[in-house]
Design a protein around this motif. Sequence first.
Motif, mmCIF file in Angstrom:
data_model
loop_
_atom_site.group_PDB
_atom_site.id
_atom_site.type_symbol
_atom_site.label_atom_id
_atom_site.label_comp_id
_atom_site.label_asym_id
_atom_site.label_seq_id
_atom_site.Cartn_x
_atom_site.Cartn_y
_atom_site.Cartn_z
ATOM 1 N N GLY A 39 0.831 -1.205 0.000
ATOM 2 C CA GLY A 39 0.000 0.000 0.000
ATOM 3 C C GLY A 39 0.857 1.242 0.000
ATOM 4 N N GLU A 40 1.267 1.667 1.178
ATOM 5 C CA GLU A 40 2.120 2.851 1.284
ATOM 6 C C GLU A 40 3.576 2.519 1.011
ATOM 7 N N LEU A 41 4.000 1.321 1.420
ATOM 8 C CA LEU A 41 5.389 0.915 1.293
ATOM 9 C C LEU A 41 5.501 -0.369 0.479
ATOM 10 N N VAL A 108 14.755 -4.356 1.081
ATOM 11 C CA VAL A 108 14.891 -2.921 0.862
ATOM 12 C C VAL A 108 13.488 -2.311 0.939
ATOM 13 N N CYS A 109 13.319 -1.365 1.832
ATOM 14 C CA CYS A 109 12.024 -0.696 2.016
ATOM 15 C C CYS A 109 11.980 0.559 1.143
ATOM 16 N N MET A 110 10.903 0.655 0.357
ATOM 17 C CA MET A 110 10.732 1.776 -0.568
ATOM 18 C C MET A 110 9.327 2.347 -0.438
ATOM 19 N N ARG A 111 9.180 3.585 -0.852
ATOM 20 C CA ARG A 111 7.845 4.132 -1.051
ATOM 21 C C ARG A 111 7.206 3.402 -2.223
ATOM 22 N N GLN A 112 5.980 2.942 -2.050
ATOM 23 C CA GLN A 112 5.292 2.311 -3.170
ATOM 24 C C GLN A 112 4.782 3.402 -4.103
ATOM 25 N N PHE A 113 4.915 3.158 -5.402
ATOM 26 C CA PHE A 113 4.445 4.154 -6.365
ATOM 27 C C PHE A 113 3.523 3.506 -7.386
ATOM 28 N N ASP A 114 2.793 4.346 -8.062
ATOM 29 C CA ASP A 114 1.853 3.912 -9.089
ATOM 30 C C ASP A 114 2.631 3.514 -10.338
ATOM 31 N N ASP A 219 21.691 0.826 -15.393
ATOM 32 C CA ASP A 219 20.565 0.176 -16.078
ATOM 33 C C ASP A 219 19.480 1.212 -16.378
ATOM 34 N N LEU A 220 19.895 2.312 -16.971
ATOM 35 C CA LEU A 220 19.003 3.470 -17.121
ATOM 36 C C LEU A 220 18.204 3.380 -18.420
ATOM 37 N N HIS A 221 17.082 2.676 -18.367
ATOM 38 C CA HIS A 221 16.161 2.619 -19.496
ATOM 39 C C HIS A 221 14.773 3.069 -19.032
ATOM 40 N N THR A 222 13.819 3.080 -19.951
ATOM 41 C CA THR A 222 12.524 3.718 -19.656
ATOM 42 C C THR A 222 11.743 3.012 -18.556
ATOM 43 N N ARG A 223 12.012 1.751 -18.298
ATOM 44 C CA ARG A 223 11.286 1.035 -17.244
ATOM 45 C C ARG A 223 11.871 1.289 -15.863
ATOM 46 N N ASN A 224 13.010 1.958 -15.825
ATOM 47 C CA ASN A 224 13.640 2.266 -14.544
ATOM 48 C C ASN A 224 13.636 3.770 -14.248
ATOM 49 N N VAL A 225 12.647 4.460 -14.798
ATOM 50 C CA VAL A 225 12.434 5.879 -14.502
ATOM 51 C C VAL A 225 10.961 6.045 -14.190
ATOM 52 N N VAL A 226 10.644 6.803 -13.144
ATOM 53 C CA VAL A 226 9.252 6.985 -12.734
ATOM 54 C C VAL A 226 8.998 8.445 -12.388
ATOM 55 N N ARG A 227 7.785 8.873 -12.609
ATOM 56 C CA ARG A 227 7.392 10.230 -12.224
ATOM 57 C C ARG A 227 6.883 10.203 -10.785
ATOM 58 N N LEU A 228 7.567 10.938 -9.922
ATOM 59 C CA LEU A 228 7.187 11.056 -8.515
ATOM 60 C C LEU A 228 7.018 12.522 -8.170
ATOM 61 N N GLU A 229 5.854 12.867 -7.654
ATOM 62 C CA GLU A 229 5.584 14.248 -7.239
ATOM 63 C C GLU A 229 5.934 15.237 -8.336
ATOM 64 N N GLY A 230 5.582 14.865 -9.572
ATOM 65 C CA GLY A 230 5.712 15.791 -10.682
ATOM 66 C C GLY A 230 7.058 15.838 -11.364
ATOM 67 N N ARG A 231 8.003 14.986 -10.950
ATOM 68 C CA ARG A 231 9.316 14.988 -11.613
ATOM 69 C C ARG A 231 9.797 13.562 -11.800
#
Length: 529
Positions: A39-41, A108-114, A219-231
């Motif tokens: 959920g959150e994490l 590894v604990c992370m913020r869960q993202f959409d 390993d910088l490809h499009t599946r390893n980049v995410v938009r978080l809080e507008g960036r």
Amino acid sequence: MNATLPPPLQGLLSPRAYAHPVTRIEVVETHVSWVLMTGELAYKLKKPVRFPFLDFSTPELRARFCDEELRLNRRFAPGLYISVVPVTRTADGEVRMGGEGERIDSAVCMRQFDSSQELDRLLAAGSIEPAELREFGAELADIHAKLPVAKPDDGFGTPRRIRDTILANLEECLDACRDTKAAARLFELRAPLTEALEKRAALMQERLVAGRVRECHGDLHTRNVVRLEGRLVAFDCLEFDPALRWIDVADELSFLFSDLLAESHPGHAHALLDGYLERSGDHQACLLLAPYGAHRALVRAKVSALSARGTEDGTKRSELLTRVEAYVRCARELLAPARPMLVLTSGLSGSGKTWLARRLAPRLRAVHLRSDVERRRGREAAAQNRGPSEPGAGRYTRAATAQVYARLAERARDVLGGGISTIVDATFLRREDRMLFRELAHALQVPLFVVRCTAPDRVLRERIESRMREGNDPSEADVAVLDWQLGRQEPIEADEGLAVIEADTTSDTVLAHVLAALSRGAAADAAPG
């Protein structure tokens, strides 16, 4: 769902295993990990596996690589990666994420993202503009500038090692793709890829010595980049093999650049490149985009081909094979000879040359070089203070201005040498400065066009005053500088042999007019005879 975790860890599928409220747990599985979405994490566990390229076979090794994953990724996404959490088992056998008891594993604990905000999905949905990639490119340059630098005797980033790695990957790609439609085209890449590596070997060594080989993402490809809080932020660095992340920053940039090209988003690719180059000043990287970008495209082709072999889902297999063809096509295009153009947007301060150059660049797939940015970069390198200079004095002396134009020419040479069209945005009021770029175009055998930007005097002054009020532009030219320019400009003469395109920047059709003129000029230049 329980079957996705081994028995010692299945207790983690219960909400009771967590110190925070959990109503639903989803497990996402990869070849080497499980990710528990609460959920959150989210908690990422490494599978107890051993392959030739990684070893997660013991709890101690998994704990070590969790620590490494946290360290590496916090450089790129500090707000996403939170901590390493022990997986514990109490005396009565209850398994918990954190807490007291025997440590049996690590996560590894992370913020869960959409996941819909991951870059590949944003691109597929048409939900992201090139401007976001431009900003990400600038931020990536800032991150790269702070990363640890490889020493020449560390063994990373040497021309021989790069060559061996890239050519070995080509052979692996050939083997993986032997039963695909792309196989024949792959064989044709061996010669141009080898030639490109040999041509750039000295440059690779030069960049290693200069500190351009750093501990990158890997390993910088499009599946390893995410938009978080507008960036956009990069995540999921390669933690298991140092050799895969101690690379030239140009290699890292080329990875995402080629991925965007292969996915048919050239505007986003060039926005990424333009943002990175303007912030970093590493225009020399363009000379390596072809071999590095082709290599990264072939890495992705290999992975897609192997994945296609391993699936029994016909639809999925067809999608993966389509990707293979796209990646191989991208590699071919990057290695193919290119004929870029050199465009000079010229004119007085306030004439709209930067406004026009910003709109031409994405349409021409060009890199935008700007004298104001270069002047500021030179001043920062010399640790000079920001502040006004009198026209013709300080950083506006003829010697200082000549240095700016010389640096612009050097950067243009690197960009054009990489087969990428270049727009140089400067006043070009002096014949001497224009001739410098005419000689450059002649030496590189690329077409040269001068776009002469104009506007009424009243408009020039209004634009300058508006820009000064806003205070968010690198240009420091005020109306006093404009008056100084008016008295010293040297009109373009016929004997300069320049193809001039007139551009009234107050016209609503100026962009279309200039693009059409450039298209005609490029076609005429390419015509035989």
